[in-house]
Enzyme design. Structure first.
Site, PDB file in Angstrom:
ATOM      1  N   ASP A  55       0.837  -1.198   0.000  1.00  0.00           N
ATOM      2  CA  ASP A  55       0.000   0.000   0.000  1.00  0.00           C
ATOM      3  C   ASP A  55       0.875   1.252   0.000  1.00  0.00           C
ATOM      4  OD1 ASP A  55      -2.311   1.498   0.073  1.00  0.00           O
ATOM      5  OD2 ASP A  55      -3.222   0.301   1.673  1.00  0.00           O
TER       6      ASP A  55
ATOM      7  N   ASP B  81      -7.920   3.992  -3.700  1.00  0.00           N
ATOM      8  CA  ASP B  81      -9.027   4.214  -2.773  1.00  0.00           C
ATOM      9  C   ASP B  81     -10.124   5.021  -3.457  1.00  0.00           C
ATOM     10  OD1 ASP B  81      -7.600   2.864  -0.857  1.00  0.00           O
ATOM     11  OD2 ASP B  81      -6.703   4.664  -0.024  1.00  0.00           O
TER      12      ASP B  81
ATOM     13  N   GLU C 147       3.353   5.072  -3.668  1.00  0.00           N
ATOM     14  CA  GLU C 147       3.598   6.175  -4.613  1.00  0.00           C
ATOM     15  C   GLU C 147       4.975   6.867  -4.444  1.00  0.00           C
ATOM     16  OE1 GLU C 147      -0.490   5.152  -4.249  1.00  0.00           O
ATOM     17  OE2 GLU C 147       0.818   5.965  -2.711  1.00  0.00           O
TER      18      GLU C 147
END
Length: 951
Positions: free
Chosen positions: A555, A632, A558
């Protein structure tokens, strides 16, 4: 894997100690040509180099200085040059490279490059529009360059790829695409053209593509309030009605609340919670034509221009998403404007900016513009079709592995299983209800509240994690777990990384706190550092992999060190990296992070196929056993619709494994604040039903999201059509496993793509160039998701030059037209291409429950058909050593014969004898899909070729 080292011209002065005839300076190399520009202007390259990689791939490099930077590529692998018999010639002012597939020309004086096919048809031409290619820039202590390269393109050309972008665009022509990693934006700098070529832009920094002019603030337009007063729009900030406060009204020329740092720009004393804001008035432009608008937003937002509703969407307050829309404006005319914003939270984000019409001279131009780089490097990849283009990308950046077979089954997930018993209860319930399941997911926060990054379970909620994993395995399921590259300040793992200087320290120095409990200070490790990657793998290996964890959920890759921080601050938070400034490497973090996990696991256990699910992507990620999910996202029909072109462009970027949170991640208040009304509950069930239908035909089939719980039995009772439809498609997915796993094998062995935009298979049909809400699942199935509330019909296009069978009832119709297909609640329109072979296997509870001893072949006549059945050992890498088998299956329309060809290859545990049952569907003889249908023919197969005639 080694990274390719770009040629370093250490002896450049010696290299150009002579002049070619005519005063041109160039050097023919063993794999290309090097050109020294005669009179470079400021910002021009001094040297341009063309390298023949293969017959269909050419590398173009340029540098503004005397040497090419030795900086290695992170995307492109070393030694990817194929065997090619290329030829070089000089034609006046032009240097020409010819291969079997391409002719490439470079101007000896200008360095401008043009690409032609072998027949001399122009494919692409550099055209930098008089702008500087290299602009010096200082990055901390480093000197580097901003880069820009423009190309002239055909007026009807369409552009795709570039990763995953959720603005709803399929064809990027005429738009600007922002290649900045972000939650729900995944960057892959590989552009694909409808003319069957691609450009791999080998740069790791933030990049713009397309119309790369900077977006302008609204203040660049002439603005008027709703009372016609010039200088700005009328902005009204209404408070929550419960406060009884009078709205604040002021005139504003900009709308810019995009980042955390902008929250202070709201009027003094104004609280977003419960508020409603409107901007009203008039826009006036100094240009006539299509104006394009870009809006990052969260909460509820609507935009009208000239009383036309151009945007109406909701996004969770804490996670804005980007929207784009366009409107025709006339020079000197006042156009009515209204925007309404309900932030739907205490902190929310909104901005609006625009681009004026593209100048006439730039209408047929595209460009790449990157923030930082020491050289310019791109690869031109040509193909006979788009599969060939994707194959060229993977030749450069690495093959995508065959995913473990269990990964192609159904994944159940939730944000989050809070206890061991919750997770195990779900697995038990699936088995009790006999609903197929292969994987269960443990999302974040299984650790103690103040121990993020420890990778250790909180024993009060997970008293026996080893036993939990064993029970999951005993139920013939796998378990994936969430691990973040994030560490709370002061925990043991933090100290270990910190001692070796492997952490980004800006967030520590700024004492930035997250949103958990009282708020904790944290940072991320430097994944660009080889030792950092090794230490991260060692940590999750010791704490989790040795426990039996099967797959990794990466998760915030980035990296998302501080959500909604400005881009400048995000770069500061990861600065410096081991390789250099964050500006130069901003987009590549995810690649390096997953590289460490992949190489770590393969080094620890070479027999266990790696599976990683990560929230971001970059060029080359596919070689690391990684898939990407779309982040998300919001639980709305509108957001579901945006997923379809996002996933299709991701697939065209060369990365074959993609998934979305079935049902969306975050929900509106009507779904999770107290008991749902009957209306909201039925809407929730319909949304999930439609999303499950679509998700069945994405490469990875996975449900996830915040409360309400996402298990089918928590969505609706067994007697509800939502439950029945979801289970129907689940079982259809498993019946199709011989087809799906064969596609997975073809990804590796044939550079195939599973989720296929229509332009891949029907590119000569110009009607498909902009279709982003239909796709092929493999070569045979046309998937048409339904993403409109209360829809019972779905307008869709049947591509031309072939016929189409309704999968459910077997009826046939010709393509090349729009139809209004039935789309009852329980069913999504599915069609089978004429001339297809669909293999169906037995009913399964998990992918490897039993071998497909009997396969039912649905043969759809009208044209010749073929399919190659692929099998291997399911979970290891022996297929890389040749341990796999294929069975070619063909149908000859003229002879009405089906042939099961000779099996090629073998592997341990291979099923040597099986039965093929053939169901023959013809244009004039419809047959419905029935798993127990009486076959038209039966073939006992033991590996040798067998043919039979069908009646």
């Amino acid at each position: 894997m080694k990274i390719r080292n770009t040629l370093c011209l250490a002896l450049v002065a010696t290299l150009f100690s002579f002049q070619q005839p005519g005063g041109k300076k160039y050097q023919k190399l063993k794999d290309g040509v090097l050109v020294k520009l005669e009179k470079p202007a400021s910002g021009d390259p001094q040297y341009v180099k063309l390298r023949v990689v293969t017959d269909n791939i050419i590398q173009v490099s340029a540098t503004p200085v005397e040497k090419f930077s030795p900086e290695p590529s992170l995307m492109v692998l070393e030694n990817q040059r194929g065997k090619t018999d290329w030829k070089f010639q000089e034609k006046g002012e032009t240097l020409v490279l010819n291969t079997k597939d391409l002719r490439v020309e470079v101007g000896a004086a200008t360095g401008a490059v043009s690409f032609f096919d072998k027949n001399g048809k122009l494919l692409l031409q550099e055209s930098n529009q008089g702008r500087q290619a290299f602009t010096p820039v200082t990055l901390g202590q480093e000197q580097s360059y901003r880069l820009q390269k423009a190309f002239a393109v055909d007026k009807d050309e369409a552009f795709y790829g570039l990763g995953q972008h959720q603005t709803g665009l399929m064809n990027y022509r005429g738009w600007q695409i922002d290649l900045t990693q972000y939650n729900s934006v995944a960057v892959v700098p590989f552009l694909v053209s409808s003319k069957n070529y691609g450009i791999l832009w080998d740069n790791n920094s933030i990049t713009k593509f397309g119309d790369v002019r900077p977006y302008q603030p609204l203040s660049k337009l002439r603005l008027y309030g709703k009372d016609q007063k010039p200088g700005g729009l009328t902005a009204t900030y209404a408070f929550d009605k419960k406060t009884g406060k009078t709205p604040i009204t002021r005139q504003e020329s900009e709308i810019s609340y995009e980042f955390l740092q902008d929250q202070k720009r709201f009027p003094a004393g104004y609280a977003l919670e419960g508020g409603l804001m409107t901007w009203e008035g008039f826009l006036e432009s100094d240009a006539t034509g299509e104006h394009r608008f870009e809006m990052p937003s969260s909460g509820y937002v609507k935009v009208w221009i000239d009383n036309k509703l151009l945007l109406d969407r909701w996004r969770e307050a804490w996670n804005p998403g980007l929207s784009v829309f366009k409107a025709p404006l006339q020079k000197g005319k006042k156009h009515t404007f209204k925007m309404e914003w309900n932030p739907d939270g205490g902190v929310s984000y909104l901005a609006l900016r625009y681009l004026s019409p593209i100048p006439a001279q730039d209408q047929n131009k595209i460009a790449f513009a990157s923030e930082a780089g020491d050289k310019m490097d791109y690869y031109f990849v040509y193909g006979q079709n788009l599969d060939g283009v994707v194959g060229g990308y993977r030749h450069l950046t690495g093959a995508a592995q065959v995913m473990p077979k269990w990964a192609m089954g159904f994944w159940q997930s939730r944000e989050r299983y809070k206890t061991q018993e919750e997770l195990l209860g779900v697995v038990r319930e699936f088995r009790k209800r006999q609903i197929p399941l292969d994987n269960i997911v443990q999302d974040w926060s299984y650790w103690k509240e103040d121990q993020w990054g420890s990778q250790e379970f909180d024993e009060t909620r997970f008293p026996d994690p080893q036993g939990m994993v064993k029970e999951v395995h005993a139920h013939n399921a796998k378990i994936m777990i969430s691990t973040w590259p994030k560490f709370y300040e002061g925990i043991d793992a933090y100290k270990q990384f910190d001692q070796k200087g492997l952490l980004y320290k800006t967030s520590i120095n700024e004492q930035i706190r997250d949103w958990i409990g009282k708020g904790y200070v944290s940072t991320f490790y430097d994944a660009f550092h080889p030792e950092g990657r090794n230490m991260f793998w060692d940590l999750i290996n010791q704490k989790l992999y040795k426990m039996g964890i099967d797959a990794w959920w990466q998760d915030a890759s980035e990296p998302d060190i501080l959500s909604n921080s400005s881009i400048a601050h995000r770069k500061a938070l990861m600065n410096p990296t081991y390789l250099g400034s964050a500006e130069k490497y901003f987009n590549a973090y995810v690649l390096q992070h997953n590289k460490g996990i992949y190489e770590g696991q393969r080094g620890t256990n070479p027999n266990d196929r790696v599976f990683i699910l990560t929230r971001s992507a970059f060029g080359g990620l596919q070689r690391y056993g990684a898939a990407t999910w779309s982040g998300d996202i919001a639980s709305t029909f509108e957001e579901m619709g945006r997923q379809i072109p996002a996933g299709l462009n991701f697939s065209l970027s060369g990365l074959p494994y993609w998934t979305t949170d079935i049902g969306g991640f975050f929900v509106e208040n009507k779904y999770d604040r107290g008991p749902m009304t009957p209306e909201a509950q039925e809407e929730w069930r319909e949304l999930n039903t439609r999303w499950y239908q679509y998700g069945t035909f994405t490469p990875l089939y996975r449900a996830h999201g915040q409360y309400p719980f996402r298990e089918v039995y928590n969505i609706a009772p067994e007697n509800h059509k939502a439950y029945q439809s979801i289970v129907y498609y689940n079982k259809l997915r498993y019946r199709l496993m011989p087809y799906i796993y064969s596609l997975t094998g073809q990804v590796y062995h044939q550079n195939a793509t599973i989720m296929r935009p229509l332009v891949m298979d029907f590119g000569t049909d110009k009607n498909v160039l902009n279709i982003g809400d239909q796709f092929m699942f493999g070569p045979s199935l046309l998937v048409n998701p339904v993403y409109a509330k209360n829809a019972t019909k779905r307008r869709l296009y049947l591509p031309a030059n072939t016929g189409w069978y309704n999968l459910y009832d077997g009826t046939y119709q010709q393509g090349g037209r729009q139809i209004e297909a039935d789309a009852p609640y329980e069913r999504m329109p599915l069609f089978v291409k004429e001339g297809s072979i669909l293999p169906f296997g037995p009913e399964l509870q998990y992918t490897t429950e039993k071998p497909a001893e009997t396969i039912t072949l649905y043969v759809y006549g009208g044209k010749d058909a073929s399919f190659e059945l692929y099998e291997d050992e399911n979970t290891n890498y022996n297929y890389e050593k040749g341990k796999f088998a294929t069975i070619p299956i063909t149908y000859n329309e003229a002879k009405k014969t089906v042939t099961i060809g000779k099996r090629q290859g073998e592997f341990d545990g291979m099923l040597r004898n099986r039965t093929f049952q053939v169901v023959y569907v013809q244009p004039t003889k419809a047959k419905p899909l029935q798993y127990d249908a009486k076959p038209d023919a039966t073939i006992a197969y033991s590996g040798s070729e067998k043919s039979l005639k069908l009646n």
